[in-house]
Design a protein around this motif. Structure first.
Motif, PDB file in Angstrom:
ATOM      1  N   TRP A  88       0.854  -1.184   0.000  1.00 16.68           N
ATOM      2  CA  TRP A  88       0.000   0.000   0.000  1.00 16.68           C
ATOM      3  C   TRP A  88       0.889   1.231   0.000  1.00 16.68           C
ATOM      4  O   TRP A  88       1.969   1.232   0.590  1.00 16.68           O
ATOM      5  N   GLY A 351      -2.937  -1.071 -10.900  1.00 15.06           N
ATOM      6  CA  GLY A 351      -4.209  -0.395 -11.098  1.00 15.06           C
ATOM      7  C   GLY A 351      -5.327  -1.365 -11.434  1.00 15.06           C
ATOM      8  O   GLY A 351      -6.470  -1.189 -11.000  1.00 15.06           O
ATOM      9  N   GLY A 354      -6.209  -3.277  -8.309  1.00 10.33           N
ATOM     10  CA  GLY A 354      -6.868  -2.369  -7.373  1.00 10.33           C
ATOM     11  C   GLY A 354      -8.369  -2.309  -7.561  1.00 10.33           C
ATOM     12  O   GLY A 354      -9.084  -1.811  -6.686  1.00 10.33           O
ATOM     13  N   THR A 364     -12.435   2.883   0.144  1.00  6.71           N
ATOM     14  CA  THR A 364     -11.908   3.212  -1.179  1.00  6.71           C
ATOM     15  C   THR A 364     -11.264   4.600  -1.158  1.00  6.71           C
ATOM     16  O   THR A 364     -11.312   5.334  -2.124  1.00  6.71           O
ATOM     17  N   GLY A 366      -8.980   7.710  -1.451  1.00  4.77           N
ATOM     18  CA  GLY A 366      -7.928   8.039  -2.388  1.00  4.77           C
ATOM     19  C   GLY A 366      -6.603   8.319  -1.723  1.00  4.77           C
ATOM     20  O   GLY A 366      -5.599   8.516  -2.386  1.00  4.77           O
ATOM     21  N   ARG A 369      -3.374   3.814  -1.976  1.00  2.00           N
ATOM     22  CA  ARG A 369      -3.571   3.085  -3.228  1.00  2.00           C
ATOM     23  C   ARG A 369      -2.728   1.817  -3.219  1.00  2.00           C
ATOM     24  O   ARG A 369      -1.723   1.727  -2.508  1.00  2.00           O
ATOM     25  N   TRP A 371       0.012  -0.511  -4.656  1.00  4.51           N
ATOM     26  CA  TRP A 371       1.213  -0.181  -5.398  1.00  4.51           C
ATOM     27  C   TRP A 371       2.159  -1.381  -5.376  1.00  4.51           C
ATOM     28  O   TRP A 371       1.804  -2.455  -4.855  1.00  4.51           O
TER      29      TRP A 371
END
Length: 466
Positions: A88, A351, A354, A364, A366, A369, A371
């Motif tokens: 993360w 992505g 995700g 969720t 922002g 994310r 990674w």
């Protein structure tokens, strides 16, 4: 839901299409489809409502198994692509910040019983290379695991978008997975991780294999390999024309031909002395490998295949890459491969996953994310060295600006953002910048004043209590 849709339609009413089942039922009735499997023949063209799954996967898989250049390029991509770990990453005012782990990443660390992150990423990039698409869904039942969906059995279900009285593109409703002879499985858009690193220009959401534009080069490379094989099978010499006298009978000619092929054909009989009887004459025709410049011709095709894969030829040991092989050239090629091919693939993959792996706590937000952590990837160790050197330069810059009187907070922000407009000065200058004759407080006096201020702050609560 489909039964309710049929009932509403029989009464002449309209009903919103809220699920894939509703949409497929409407599609079947409006276009006359008799079953779900009929969706496999449609594409994103006017009047059609699904992106067809690629049908060239078995052929491309055969190329992967039989063509050494494709094998080398795909395995080079696979070994590096599968090396990092998932993590993360916090976003601090939109900028990437610290990375951390949590129990929510377990599904990516052990995607199925006995599976690892490397297994997951290996299959992910292999499907994307061969079919242009990789599909995964998370199945919650007896256990929590990720399930790979074979790309040529997946169809993307679409709906025409209405906008200002007209049609404006397509909206993705979800996916349909159907194995041959089995019932279809509908999946909503947020239930599938769809990895398509190279978009297909003729589709809206589907990807395209990098093998597609070089398929002729692949075929040519195969023919060159067969040419070498035939060259060795036929005495490893250029072609020959053997002439016999006109008076030789057909039977005698056939016996002579059989005896000559038995003694001089094949790699085992190469370079043997050729003895001919009276009236026989041998003429060499065609070109040998040197005259054909075989290495240059084949090497050019190999380089084009590697270029389509985004793999520098020197990385996989192709002939044209080895001609200029030095430690410096290899380092530059490694940097090109990592920065131009692997990092964009990693960013696209995280992505995609995700979409089905939520941030810690199930939210969720922002601010966090999904990674990738490539700090332990051996292939990128030189990049770690470069990053350390950059941090060293930045730290010296921060020290210089702070000594010049800028606030530490503004200096840090300006260096990280590479924007000097963020600098804010304290108004204090170093001794060297003071006008001549300006009295400077002694260090001892400064120390006394600091102690007095601290003592005053400690005694103030006592005085208030009295």
């Amino acid at each position: 839901m489909t039964s309710l849709w049929r009932a509403a339609r029989s009464r002449g009413e309209t009903r919103a299409l809220t699920t894939i089942d509703d949409y497929v039922q409407a599609l079947q009735e409006s276009l006359g489809y008799s079953g779900w499997s009929a969706l496999g023949i449609t594409q994103t063209q006017p009047g059609q409502a699904a992106e067809k799954a690629p049908t060239d996967l078995p052929g491309y898989a055969q190329l992967f198994a039989t063509n050494p250049v494709i094998w080398a390029c795909m395995t080079a991509r696979q070994f590096v692509f599968s090396a990092p770990r998932f993590t993360w990453q916090r976003l601090n005012n939109g900028a990437p910040s610290e990375m951390f782990g949590s129990a929510d990443l377990r599904i990516l660390e052990q995607p199925w019983p006995g599976g690892t992150t490397q297994d997951l990423l290996s299959r992910d990039i292999q499907d994307a290379d061969l079919a242009g698409n990789a599909y995964w869904t998370r199945v919650l039942g007896d256990g929590d695991e990720l399930v790979r969906m074979r790309p040529d059995w997946v169809f993307i279900v679409l709906e025409r978008r209405e906008y200002r009285g007209g049609k404006l593109g397509w909206r993705k409703l979800g996916y349909i997975y159907q194995e041959p002879g089995e019932e279809p499985v509908p999946l909503l858009a947020d239930e599938v991780a769809h990895f398509a690193p190279v978009p297909d220009p003729l589709a809206t959401y589907r990807g395209m294999s990098w093998l597609t534009p070089v398929i002729r080069e692949v075929q040519t490379d195969g023919m060159m390999s067969r040419h070498k094989q035939k060259f060795l099978e036929n005495a490893a010499t250029p072609n020959m024309v053997v002439r016999l006298a006109r008076e030789v009978s057909p039977d005698a000619f056939a016996k002579f031909k059989a005896k000559m092929e038995a003694n001089h054909r094949g790699v085992e009989n190469a370079y043997r002395t050729l003895y001919l009887g009276g009236g026989a004459d041998v003429t060499v025709v065609g070109s040998d490998f040197k005259q054909l410049d075989f290495a240059a011709v084949q090497g050019a095709g190999e380089t084009r295949i590697a270029a389509a894969a985004g793999v520098p030829p020197i990385i996989v040991g192709l002939s044209e890459g080895l001609q200029a092989a030095t430690y410096s050239n290899y380092g530059q090629a490694r940097r090109r491969f990592a920065d131009g091919t692997i990092h964009p693939l990693w960013q696209n993959a995280v992505g995609s996953f995700g979409n089905i792996i939520r941030p810690p706590g199930g939210g969720t937000s922002g601010a966090v994310r999904l990674w990738y952590d490539a700090r332990d990837v051996p292939f990128l160790r030189e990049d770690a060295k470069d990053a350390a050197e950059i941090q060293g330069v930045q730290s010296r810059t921060i020290r210089t600006l702070v000594d010049a009187g800028f606030t530490a907070e503004s200096v840090t922000a300006a260096v990280l953002a590479q924007d000097w407009a963020l600098l804010s000065h304290t108004g204090l200058f170093s001794v060297q910048l003071q006008p001549p004759g300006t009295p400077q407080p002694s260090a001892e006096r400064d120390r006394v004043r600091a102690l007095a201020a601290a003592l005053e702050g400690a005694l103030r609560p006592i005085e208030g209590g009295v």
